[in-house]
Design a protein around this motif. Structure first.
Motif, PDB file in Angstrom:
ATOM      1  N   ILE A  58     105.404 -49.285  42.134  1.00 30.68           N
ATOM      2  CA  ILE A  58     105.895 -48.628  40.923  1.00 30.68           C
ATOM      3  C   ILE A  58     107.125 -49.374  40.422  1.00 30.68           C
ATOM      4  CG2 ILE A  58     105.020 -46.332  41.500  1.00 30.68           C
ATOM      5  CD1 ILE A  58     107.851 -45.607  42.434  1.00 30.68           C
ATOM      6  N   GLU A  59     107.471 -49.114  39.166  1.00 32.62           N
ATOM      7  CA  GLU A  59     108.688 -49.673  38.569  1.00 32.62           C
ATOM      8  C   GLU A  59     109.860 -48.740  38.883  1.00 32.62           C
ATOM      9  OE1 GLU A  59     108.530 -52.593  37.228  1.00 32.62           O
ATOM     10  OE2 GLU A  59     106.349 -52.709  37.281  1.00 32.62           O
ATOM     11  N   GLU A  60     111.042 -49.100  38.426  1.00 32.71           N
ATOM     12  CA  GLU A  60     112.238 -48.292  38.680  1.00 32.71           C
ATOM     13  C   GLU A  60     112.151 -46.914  38.016  1.00 32.71           C
ATOM     14  OE1 GLU A  60     114.909 -48.825  40.598  1.00 32.71           O
ATOM     15  OE2 GLU A  60     114.022 -50.683  41.313  1.00 32.71           O
ATOM     16  N   ASN A  61     111.469 -46.841  36.857  1.00 32.81           N
ATOM     17  CA  ASN A  61     111.381 -45.561  36.147  1.00 32.81           C
ATOM     18  C   ASN A  61     110.213 -44.700  36.622  1.00 32.81           C
ATOM     19  OD1 ASN A  61     109.314 -47.066  35.146  1.00 32.81           O
ATOM     20  ND2 ASN A  61     109.931 -46.926  32.997  1.00 32.81           N
ATOM     21  N   GLY A  62     109.492 -45.131  37.638  1.00 29.26           N
ATOM     22  CA  GLY A  62     108.405 -44.331  38.195  1.00 29.26           C
ATOM     23  C   GLY A  62     107.034 -44.673  37.664  1.00 29.26           C
ATOM     24  N   ASN A  63     106.948 -45.532  36.627  1.00 26.99           N
ATOM     25  CA  ASN A  63     105.641 -45.927  36.102  1.00 26.99           C
ATOM     26  C   ASN A  63     104.951 -46.857  37.094  1.00 26.99           C
ATOM     27  OD1 ASN A  63     106.118 -44.512  33.775  1.00 26.99           O
ATOM     28  ND2 ASN A  63     106.923 -46.291  32.681  1.00 26.99           N
ATOM     29  N   PRO A  64     103.642 -46.711  37.277  1.00 29.08           N
ATOM     30  CA  PRO A  64     102.929 -47.633  38.171  1.00 29.08           C
ATOM     31  C   PRO A  64     102.894 -49.040  37.602  1.00 29.08           C
ATOM     32  CG  PRO A  64     101.464 -45.905  37.337  1.00 29.08           C
ATOM     33  CD  PRO A  64     102.808 -45.642  36.777  1.00 29.08           C
ATOM     34  N   SER A  65     102.946 -50.033  38.481  1.00 22.94           N
ATOM     35  CA  SER A  65     102.933 -51.434  38.040  1.00 22.94           C
ATOM     36  C   SER A  65     101.566 -51.849  37.530  1.00 22.94           C
ATOM     37  CB  SER A  65     103.334 -52.352  39.198  1.00 22.94           C
ATOM     38  OG  SER A  65     104.648 -52.090  39.584  1.00 22.94           O
ATOM     39  N   GLY A  66     100.513 -51.324  38.100  1.00 23.35           N
ATOM     40  CA  GLY A  66      99.157 -51.666  37.686  1.00 23.35           C
ATOM     41  C   GLY A  66      98.579 -50.638  36.728  1.00 23.35           C
ATOM     42  N   THR A  67      97.327 -50.897  36.328  1.00 24.38           N
ATOM     43  CA  THR A  67      96.640 -49.960  35.417  1.00 24.38           C
ATOM     44  C   THR A  67      95.520 -49.207  36.119  1.00 24.38           C
ATOM     45  OG1 THR A  67      95.158 -51.737  34.735  1.00 24.38           O
ATOM     46  CG2 THR A  67      97.132 -51.367  33.404  1.00 24.38           C
ATOM     47  N   ARG A  68      95.227 -49.580  37.347  1.00 24.10           N
ATOM     48  CA  ARG A  68      94.145 -48.942  38.087  1.00 24.10           C
ATOM     49  C   ARG A  68      94.495 -48.917  39.564  1.00 24.10           C
ATOM     50  NH1 ARG A  68      89.757 -52.332  38.510  1.00 24.10           N
ATOM     51  NH2 ARG A  68      90.233 -53.005  36.410  1.00 24.10           N
TER      52      ARG A  68
END
Length: 190
Positions: free
Chosen positions: A145-155
């Motif tokens: 995940i990124e620092e803001n909690g979004n996942p790095s990938g799309t799947r």
């Protein structure tokens, strides 16, 4: 001489000798002669030993290797080169002050070293024995995940256990890190 047993009419009974007809079975002395079962005393576990009984095993800790199960470029590169992610830090309260630091369970955040870079991730699968109804995996899985909690990938390529849904919802904070976006990109659930 008067004794309490004689006054109350209590009969004392020792261990069975097996010599008389009435004593066909061995019994502990506090069971009456007519009692057939149980002829044993329940095991007593001291309360200090009961406090440290955990019904699932410990999770991952520092230096544990993890398999990245998302389709981000860093994950694909580490899988292709056969260099799994390694945990640097576990952000968890479980066993935080023990000598080997914290233990990571399902849904906990970790800091991983992947291909020479530091990335945060969420544990989504463990090899260790789990509680009843929680699946075990062949490898320790993490989603970057990124620092803001979004996942790095799309799947996400591996199935996720359903038990991490309430954990991620509880730990999410819209102003800091929203981990529920990870639930949206997962296609397989067990």
């Amino acid at each position: 001489m008067f004794s309490l047993k004689n006054v109350l009419g209590l009969q004392t009974r020792g261990f069975s000798t097996g010599l008389s007809v009435n004593e066909k079975m061995w019994r502990l002395p506090f069971f009456p002669p007519a009692a057939v079962w149980p002829n044993y005393k329940d095991n007593y576990t001291h309360r200090r030993h009961r406090t440290n009984i955990f019904y699932n095993t410990y999770g991952v800790q520092k230096q544990s290797t993890m398999k990245c199960v998302d389709n981000s470029a860093l994950s694909r590169q580490s899988q292709a080169m056969g260099r799994p992610a390694m945990i640097i830090q576990v952000y968890s309260e479980k066993h935080k002050h023990r000598p080997h630091e914290a233990q990571g369970k399902l849904g906990d955040r970790v800091l991983c070293a992947v291909m020479g870079q530091k990335k945060k991730g969420i544990i989504v699968g463990l090899k260790a024995k789990q509680l009843h109804g929680i699946p075990r995996f062949d490898s320790n899985n993490v989603v970057l995940i990124e620092e803001n909690g979004n996942p790095s990938g799309t799947r996400i390529t591996a199935p996720l256990p359903n038990v991490i849904r309430p954990i991620l919802k509880r730990d999410s904070n819209p102003k800091k890190a929203d981990y529920t976006k990870l639930l949206a990109i997962a296609s397989n659930w067990i």
